[in-house]
Scaffold this motif. Structure first.
Motif, PDB file in Angstrom:
ATOM      1  N   SER A  62      -2.938   5.821  -9.974  1.00  0.00           N
ATOM      2  CA  SER A  62      -2.560   6.853  -9.255  1.00  0.00           C
ATOM      3  C   SER A  62      -3.860   7.837  -9.287  1.00  0.00           C
ATOM      4  O   SER A  62      -3.977   8.691  -8.470  1.00  0.00           O
ATOM      5  N   LEU A  63      -4.828   7.966 -10.566  1.00  0.00           N
ATOM      6  CA  LEU A  63      -5.897   8.675 -10.473  1.00  0.00           C
ATOM      7  C   LEU A  63      -6.807   8.398  -9.280  1.00  0.00           C
ATOM      8  O   LEU A  63      -7.547   9.005  -8.715  1.00  0.00           O
ATOM      9  N   ALA A  64      -7.000   6.917  -9.159  1.00  0.00           N
ATOM     10  CA  ALA A  64      -7.929   6.202  -8.252  1.00  0.00           C
ATOM     11  C   ALA A  64      -7.049   6.825  -6.746  1.00  0.00           C
ATOM     12  O   ALA A  64      -8.170   7.207  -5.809  1.00  0.00           O
ATOM     13  N   GLU A  65      -5.941   6.696  -6.563  1.00  0.00           N
ATOM     14  CA  GLU A  65      -5.682   7.252  -5.252  1.00  0.00           C
ATOM     15  C   GLU A  65      -5.795   8.659  -4.991  1.00  0.00           C
ATOM     16  O   GLU A  65      -5.910   8.861  -3.714  1.00  0.00           O
ATOM     17  N   SER A 111       0.789  -1.240   0.219  1.00  0.00           N
ATOM     18  CA  SER A 111      -0.142   0.159  -0.017  1.00  0.00           C
ATOM     19  C   SER A 111       1.047   1.311   0.055  1.00  0.00           C
ATOM     20  O   SER A 111       1.062   1.759   1.098  1.00  0.00           O
ATOM     21  N   VAL A 112       1.251   1.883  -1.178  1.00  0.00           N
ATOM     22  CA  VAL A 112       2.048   2.821  -1.211  1.00  0.00           C
ATOM     23  C   VAL A 112       1.600   3.621  -2.189  1.00  0.00           C
ATOM     24  O   VAL A 112       1.405   3.314  -3.578  1.00  0.00           O
ATOM     25  N   ASN A 113       1.033   5.060  -1.961  1.00  0.00           N
ATOM     26  CA  ASN A 113       0.428   5.926  -3.158  1.00  0.00           C
ATOM     27  C   ASN A 113       1.838   6.354  -3.766  1.00  0.00           C
ATOM     28  O   ASN A 113       2.829   6.690  -3.137  1.00  0.00           O
ATOM     29  N   THR A 114       1.372   6.658  -5.257  1.00  0.00           N
ATOM     30  CA  THR A 114       2.202   7.345  -5.995  1.00  0.00           C
ATOM     31  C   THR A 114       2.696   8.677  -5.688  1.00  0.00           C
ATOM     32  O   THR A 114       1.999   9.264  -5.230  1.00  0.00           O
ATOM     33  N   GLY A 115       4.050   8.629  -5.808  1.00  0.00           N
ATOM     34  CA  GLY A 115       4.750   9.967  -5.215  1.00  0.00           C
ATOM     35  C   GLY A 115       5.219   9.998  -3.805  1.00  0.00           C
ATOM     36  O   GLY A 115       6.047  11.153  -3.327  1.00  0.00           O
ATOM     37  N   THR A 116       4.933   9.075  -3.127  1.00  0.00           N
ATOM     38  CA  THR A 116       5.242   9.092  -1.676  1.00  0.00           C
ATOM     39  C   THR A 116       6.659   8.337  -1.382  1.00  0.00           C
ATOM     40  O   THR A 116       7.016   8.435  -0.220  1.00  0.00           O
ATOM     41  N   ALA A 117       7.322   7.742  -2.099  1.00  0.00           N
ATOM     42  CA  ALA A 117       8.416   6.884  -1.905  1.00  0.00           C
ATOM     43  C   ALA A 117       9.582   7.779  -1.805  1.00  0.00           C
ATOM     44  O   ALA A 117       9.962   8.864  -2.295  1.00  0.00           O
ATOM     45  N   GLN A 118      10.410   7.289  -1.239  1.00  0.00           N
ATOM     46  CA  GLN A 118      11.633   7.773  -0.960  1.00  0.00           C
ATOM     47  C   GLN A 118      12.881   7.148  -2.019  1.00  0.00           C
ATOM     48  O   GLN A 118      12.494   6.627  -2.716  1.00  0.00           O
ATOM     49  N   SER A 128       1.480  25.695 -10.633  1.00  0.00           N
ATOM     50  CA  SER A 128       0.588  26.700 -11.073  1.00  0.00           C
ATOM     51  C   SER A 128      -0.567  25.891 -11.745  1.00  0.00           C
ATOM     52  O   SER A 128      -1.560  26.545 -12.048  1.00  0.00           O
ATOM     53  N   VAL A 129      -0.579  24.606 -11.998  1.00  0.00           N
ATOM     54  CA  VAL A 129      -1.599  23.977 -12.403  1.00  0.00           C
ATOM     55  C   VAL A 129      -2.959  23.932 -11.749  1.00  0.00           C
ATOM     56  O   VAL A 129      -2.635  23.781 -10.335  1.00  0.00           O
ATOM     57  N   ALA A 130      -3.980  24.256 -12.376  1.00  0.00           N
ATOM     58  CA  ALA A 130      -5.184  24.183 -11.507  1.00  0.00           C
ATOM     59  C   ALA A 130      -5.531  22.695 -10.776  1.00  0.00           C
ATOM     60  O   ALA A 130      -5.138  21.675 -11.370  1.00  0.00           O
ATOM     61  N   LEU A 131      -6.076  22.809  -9.618  1.00  0.00           N
ATOM     62  CA  LEU A 131      -6.193  21.627  -8.633  1.00  0.00           C
ATOM     63  C   LEU A 131      -7.739  21.553  -8.553  1.00  0.00           C
ATOM     64  O   LEU A 131      -8.595  22.220  -8.809  1.00  0.00           O
ATOM     65  N   VAL A 132      -8.084  20.047  -8.297  1.00  0.00           N
ATOM     66  CA  VAL A 132      -9.484  19.557  -8.153  1.00  0.00           C
ATOM     67  C   VAL A 132      -9.519  19.387  -6.610  1.00  0.00           C
ATOM     68  O   VAL A 132      -8.595  18.540  -5.984  1.00  0.00           O
ATOM     69  N   TYR A 162       2.247   7.563 -13.948  1.00  0.00           N
ATOM     70  CA  TYR A 162       2.489   8.106 -12.589  1.00  0.00           C
ATOM     71  C   TYR A 162       2.516   9.518 -12.210  1.00  0.00           C
ATOM     72  O   TYR A 162       2.009   9.821 -11.270  1.00  0.00           O
ATOM     73  N   PHE A 163       3.224  10.134 -13.284  1.00  0.00           N
ATOM     74  CA  PHE A 163       3.703  11.472 -12.880  1.00  0.00           C
ATOM     75  C   PHE A 163       3.249  12.584 -13.707  1.00  0.00           C
ATOM     76  O   PHE A 163       3.439  13.778 -13.103  1.00  0.00           O
ATOM     77  N   VAL A 164       2.683  12.108 -14.823  1.00  0.00           N
ATOM     78  CA  VAL A 164       2.266  13.478 -15.604  1.00  0.00           C
ATOM     79  C   VAL A 164       0.865  13.757 -15.616  1.00  0.00           C
ATOM     80  O   VAL A 164       0.321  14.628 -15.244  1.00  0.00           O
ATOM     81  N   ILE A 165       0.008  12.630 -16.073  1.00  0.00           N
ATOM     82  CA  ILE A 165      -1.346  12.608 -16.083  1.00  0.00           C
ATOM     83  C   ILE A 165      -2.059  13.031 -14.666  1.00  0.00           C
ATOM     84  O   ILE A 165      -3.063  13.869 -14.710  1.00  0.00           O
ATOM     85  N   PRO A 166      -1.424  12.638 -13.491  1.00  0.00           N
ATOM     86  CA  PRO A 166      -2.281  12.958 -12.403  1.00  0.00           C
ATOM     87  C   PRO A 166      -2.439  14.506 -12.041  1.00  0.00           C
ATOM     88  O   PRO A 166      -3.363  15.025 -11.616  1.00  0.00           O
TER      89      PRO A 166
END
Lengths: 252, 223, 659
Positions: C52-55, A136-143, C23-27, C471-475
């Motif tokens: 990632s989107l579901a998270e 259970s690790v969310n994207t972006g939280t990793a070290q 600067s991108v708009a947030l939801v 993981y890192f662009v679309i979110p």
């Protein structure tokens, strides 16, 4: 490279849908090149069936290089055919002789109901995975990746367990249609890594509970799954899962 | 992830664990059994043997353990039945062709059959020896077990039944011993080969020892 | 070019993404709960995006045609994944990864996108390790790297020869977690057949349940297409049998522009075709070229076996023509050279469409060094050979086994036969910096889009791009759009646009069954593949491409007249599935040829015979073609090309040379 093409008799399981009854149907095929893969032989047969306006045999397949885990045939009573260490799509016709009769059946298990012909529904595996086959690790939280050194042997053992392609040959082979090798491979992959240890207790309990719920049989340690597994997943993983399960149940 | 708490003992692994546990318990009993039987080799007209047998029949601790033993057997058998029934349900449609010989040993696939044979043998065996002993204890008489040994094993049919029972036992142990360790999670590159070879030699030795007794008695080598 | 706005943020290339993110708009989280996102495809890009989107809290639906998300063809990637970690202390940096990727793409990629890709590459490795992906490690417990694809630094992370599998299973596990939590609805054995557009925005899809044959309508505030490449246009490729272009093609016909469709990567080290029955090609890792020597017989039509041809009658053509790089020239150069030799009549094997990849020299060399290591003086020839084989087995054992399995030949004893095969498509739906296509709310990620690899993809970059996008662009980038959609209530699928789209899909299915012709789907697919391979493959010229366009049109007409689809629509019917895919390939193939015809320069994976140097090397024309060709569908198989000029502000353009 064709040296001596073959004529074969195929007995193939045909079943229109899960609700209807199925049966073995005999098909002769001619002039099969030994360089063909087993599935290419099915392509040839299906082309013939289409040309006769009959419905072709439905079978699961995709990558045809032994990694996606989609192909699933029991050939002459053995999951993925007479050779070990390969999937059905990697089996070539040079493993057979001219005049051979080959019986092809789908994976058979309560938890793998037939959808059509040789295609079965393996979503029971998916439901087991969804119960705990993850960290259970969310994207972006990793070290930083190297902040967590992992002994090479552990990483390698974990990799060996993670090499499972989820094809279900273990279930198809097991006389009890047990899914222990599949579940154990996933449990082991994480149990061997520090990342996975945090949730190890819940993981093994949840996954085993779901496995039981799906109606797989139980393991009687015959070892057939290990032999027929195209990726050579070891029985050690089952032992590890048993251990993990026991420890997990001692905890609360 | 949240933690579901299924019942350990009713889970598939829990059931297996119980099978292994009771199995190993019965295996350890076999050692006691064979040691006592081996007393006939003192060849003293059964004196030592009868002494041991009498101790086993009357000692209070042994009595309690005996209850445990029966419980163990019952548990082992009942669990086996439940597991077998469930396993059969796991594959309702059988294969038209199945070639399991290449991937597993026949005896590891036939534990149910071997176990059934063993159970039948056990009934005969209990009827031959255990029941008369119990009757004697109940009546307060001293039972000469050694004499009944000689009587029973003078019959070649009985001898054959016993030998068949022991062959079943051999194959049952051959799989069962190492299987129990696998179930307990003891599978290790270094130790598993030792466990396996220990299991093999255990099965061979215990079965040979057991077999030697009716044979020597039948042949009249023990007086 | 008002129609194309790449939306690349202003500023230094190093600053673009950082600034954008802040600067991108947030939801707001409570709004995310009410926003539904459809993800089509469950490979690296799709699974990572969906998870990632579901998270983040969005409601996600995932569709894949296989029986499980884990089967997506990302799983077959062998080599590795690049990241600019500089763990090896060999001077790597984000800038170098960026530079290598732009250069490797032959200067036909966007600087802004590629820089972002290089920037997030490091986070991908962190993320995967945290997920429990067992990447290869050193004895000290640190991650191991290898060099890959001719770069000068060791930046490739790997998991034996199964990196794609392990990374996909990582993304799949993240996806499973969300499925278990109920935030993702998974629709396996479903194939998307139409995009639903309402008021010019993508609002859903029509998907066919491949088990029951039923058409289903699914609503989404945004739709993400992550369906991979279209290499199967060529019939034979290293793609999986089911890989298809249907989702992107249907999107294209609904207004999404198609970027650089002709950019195809041909991989030089595949196992050659063994006969007409061949259904797919198997790739062997390029690493084989590190130690194997490639040659053909000097004599034309030499039918002797490889071992029977003496040394002086062998032509090590790569070493001869490219002395500096030799057997390690880039993929496109090696592939073209092999084809050129075979076309000249020097090919080997039964089909004469293969070249030798010989390990004899390597076995000798390794044998000697191994003997030295073991301090064996005067080793016998047999000993040397044995030692050599052992070393080769250690390095390439699994590849050699695979080769033997497929061909029945023992590559330790006889030279391997290899031939190039279609492997990857750099082209795809045109997307802006947000990964949005020209249709509002319709996104395209991974191999399915055109964005990061220019005209040629570097080894170990595909996995990086798929996961970067997901993981890192679309979110982040999806927020730019969805923040404006928060007021939109889910549109009931009884809306007329859904009905119309379903009718379109149904009409095509009915049409297939109505033809009642004589020829199978595979028959047409094979013929299309042949045209594409011959005329829009490794080397293209104007004449061939023009012929191909005509031939494809004729083939398409014949397809719609003489196709036979057996079975019924409302059942599991792979023939129908194939028909619908091939119908799209028959249209896409034509556009690929048109694009190739337009681009009368050689660059990356696209070699135009008319555009080469005197020595026969690729000649790029930066003055004329430094642009992305984005094709708009104008109906009735007419297309209009729009140009997105490529500006190189950070990197100086240079001609590639591997002499």
């Amino acid at each position: 490279m064709s040296h001596g093409n073959m004529n074969l008799t195929l007995k193939i399981w045909r079943q229109n849908s899960g609700k209807e009854k199925g049966q073995l149907v005999t098909y002769p095929v001619k002039d099969i090149s030994p360089d063909m893969s087993f599935l290419e032989m099915f392509d040839v047969l299906n082309e013939q069936l289409v040309s006769k306006n009959e419905s072709p045999i439905v079978f699961d397949h995709d990558c045809r290089e032994g990694i996606c885990g989609m192909c699933s045939m029991v050939i002459n009573g053995r999951a993925h055919g007479p050779k070990t260490g390969i999937t059905t799509c990697q089996l070539h016709m040079r493993s057979f002789k001219d005049g051979d009769t080959i019986t092809v059946e789908p994976w058979r298990a309560q938890a793998f109901p037939v959808i059509k012909d040789l295609t079965v529904d393996r979503t029971s595996f998916e439901r087991i995975q969804a119960k705990g086959g993850f960290v259970s690790v969310n994207t972006g939280t990793a070290q930083d990746a190297n902040c967590l050194p992992i002994p090479k042997d552990d990483a390698d053992s974990s990799f060996n367990a993670a090499a499972c392609i989820g094809c279900g040959a273990c279930v198809a082979t097991c006389k009890n249609a047990s899914a222990m090798l599949f579940v154990a491979a996933k449990v082991s992959q994480f149990a061997l890594l520090p990342q996975g240890k945090i949730e190890a207790t819940a993981r093994v309990k949840n996954m085993v509970a779901q496995m039981d719920l799906e109606g797989f049989g139980s393991c009687t340690n015959t070892g057939a799954c290990e032999i027929e597994c195209p990726k050579g997943i070891s029985l050690e993983n089952i032992a590890r899962m048993n251990r993990e399960y026991l420890v997990a149940n001692c905890k609360d | 992830m949240s933690n579901t708490s299924p019942n350990f003992i009713t889970s598939s692994i829990g059931k297996k664990f119980l099978m292994g546990f009771t199995g190993l318990f019965l295996i350890s009993f076999l050692v006691i059994h064979v040691l006592i039987n081996a007393c006939i080799y003192f060849n003293d007209g059964g004196a030592t043997f009868n002494m041991a047998a009498s101790f086993m029949a009357h000692n209070i601790i042994i009595r309690i353990v005996e209850v445990g033993l029966f419980l163990g057997i019952i548990l082992h058998v009942v669990q086996a039945l439940i597991i077998t029934l469930q396993n059969n349900k796991a594959r309702p449609q059988k294969y038209a062709v199945q070639n399991l010989a290449v991937s597993s040993k026949w005896y590891s696939r036939s534990m149910g059959l071997l176990g059934t044979l063993l159970l039948m043998f056990l009934v005969v065996h209990l009827a031959n020896f255990w029941v008369p002993t119990k009757i004697a204890v109940f009546k307060g008489e001293e039972h000469n077990t050694f004499e009944s040994l000689k009587t029973v094993f003078s019959n070649p049919i009985v001898l054959a039944v016993y030998l068949l029972g022991l062959i079943s036992l051999f194959y049952h142990l051959l799989h069962g011993f190492q299987s129990a360790f696998q179930t307990f999670g003891l599978n290790h590159k270094k130790y598993t080969p030792c466990i396996k070879s220990f299991g093999f030699w255990y099965s061979v030795i215990i079965v040979l020892l057991f077999a030697s007794m009716p044979i020597t008695l039948f042949m009249g080598l023990i007086k | 070019m008002s129609k194309l706005d790449s939306k690349i943020p202003e500023g230094n290339v190093e600053q673009k993404w950082t600034k954008y993110k802040s600067s991108v708009a947030l939801v707001n989280p409570s709004n995310k709960r009410n926003l539904e996102i459809i993800v089509v495809g469950s490979g690296l890009a799709g699974a990572s995006a969906a998870a990632s989107l579901a998270e983040l809290g969005y409601k996600v639906k995932v569709f894949c045609y296989q029986d499980s998300a884990r089967r997506a063809h990302s799983i077959a990637a062998q080599g590795g994944i690049n990241a600019a970690k500089n763990y090896q202390n060999d001077g790597d940096s984000i800038y170098r990864l960026f530079y290598d990727t732009v250069k490797g793409g032959d200067y036909r990629a966007r600087e802004g996108n590629v820089y972002r890709l290089a920037e997030v590459s490091n986070s991908i490795i962190d993320q995967c390790v945290a997920q429990g992906v067992p990447l290869a490690r050193e004895y000290g417990g640190m991650l191991s790297n290898r060099s890959f694809g001719g770069t000068q630094v060791q930046r490739t992370f790997y998991a034996a020869g199964q990196t794609g599998q392990q990374l996909l299973l990582g993304a799949y596990s993240a996806l499973n977690r969300q499925i278990g939590l109920g935030t993702v609805d998974m629709f396996a054995r479903h194939e998307m057949l139409e995009v639903v557009k309402i008021d010019d925005k993508a609002r859903g899809i029509i998907a066919r349940d491949l088990v029951t044959g039923k058409l289903e309508r699914h609503f989404g505030h945004a739709v993400l297409l992550c369906t991979g490449g279209y290499g199967n246009v060529f019939y034979l490729s290293t793609n999986a049998m089911g890989c298809n272009a249907t989702s992107v093609w249907k999107a294209h016909k609904k207004g999404a522009f198609f970027g650089n469709p002709c950019f195809t990567q041909i991989h030089p080290t595949c196992i050659p075709v063994s006969g007409d029955h061949q259904s797919k090609l198997t790739l062997m890792s390029e690493s084989l070229r590190n130690d194997g020597r490639i040659w053909v017989p000097k004599k034309k039509d030499d039918i002797r076996k490889g071992n029977e041809i003496p040394e002086e009658e062998r032509d090590y053509y790569l070493e001869r023509r490219y002395p500096a790089f030799g057997n390690l020239v880039p993929r496109d150069v090696a592939s073209r050279a092999a084809k050129e030799r075979c076309d000249e009549g020097h090919g080997v094997g039964a089909s004469r469409m293969a070249v030798f990849l010989d390990f004899k020299a390597a076995i000798d060399r390794f044998g000697k060094s191994q003997a030295k290591k073991l301090s064996i003086e005067n080793p016998t020839a047999a000993q040397l050979k044995e030692f050599g084989k052992q070393v080769v087995e250690e390095k390439y054992g699994n590849l050699f086994t695979m080769y033997e399995q497929i061909t029945g030949e023992n590559p330790y004893e006889v030279p391997m036969r290899i031939y190039p095969a279609v492997h990857y498509t750099m082209g795809g739906l045109w997307v802006d910096y947000n990964l949005m296509t020209t249709v509002q709310g319709l996104y395209c990620l991974g191999e399915a889009n055109f964005s990061d690899h220019g005209a040629n993809r570097l080894g170990a970059s595909a996995l990086m791009q798929g996961l970067a996008d997901g993981y890192f662009v679309i979110p982040y980038t999806i927020g730019a759009y969805l923040s404006k959609e928060i007021a939109v209530k889910p549109i009931p699928t009884t809306h007329e646009a859904f009905v119309a789209a379903e009718n379109e899909a149904q009409a095509q299915i009915d049409k297939f069954f109505a033809i009642k012709g004589n020829k199978s789907v595979d028959h047409f697919h094979k013929r299309l593949g042949k045209i594409m391979w011959e005329k829009c493959g490794m080397a293209r010229n104007e004449k061939g491409l023009k012929e191909a366009i005509v031939e494809i049109r004729e083939l398409r007409a014949e397809f719609w007249k003489d196709l036979r689809v057996t079975g019924k629509p409302n059942e599991m019917n792979p023939e129908l599935e194939k028909a619908s895919r091939v119908a799209d390939f028959l249209e896409l193939g034509e556009l690929m040829c048109m694009d190739a015809l337009n681009r009368s320069e050689s660059c990356g994976g696209h070699f135009r015979i008319e555009s080469q140097t005197e020595e026969g090397e690729a000649l790029r024309k930066d003055d004329e073609f430094a642009y992305v060709a984005a094709w708009e569908y104008k109906g009735d198989f007419t297309y209009e090309m729009h140009k997105e000029e490529l500006k190189f502000e950070t990197i100086k353009i240079a001609q590639r040379s591997y002499k």
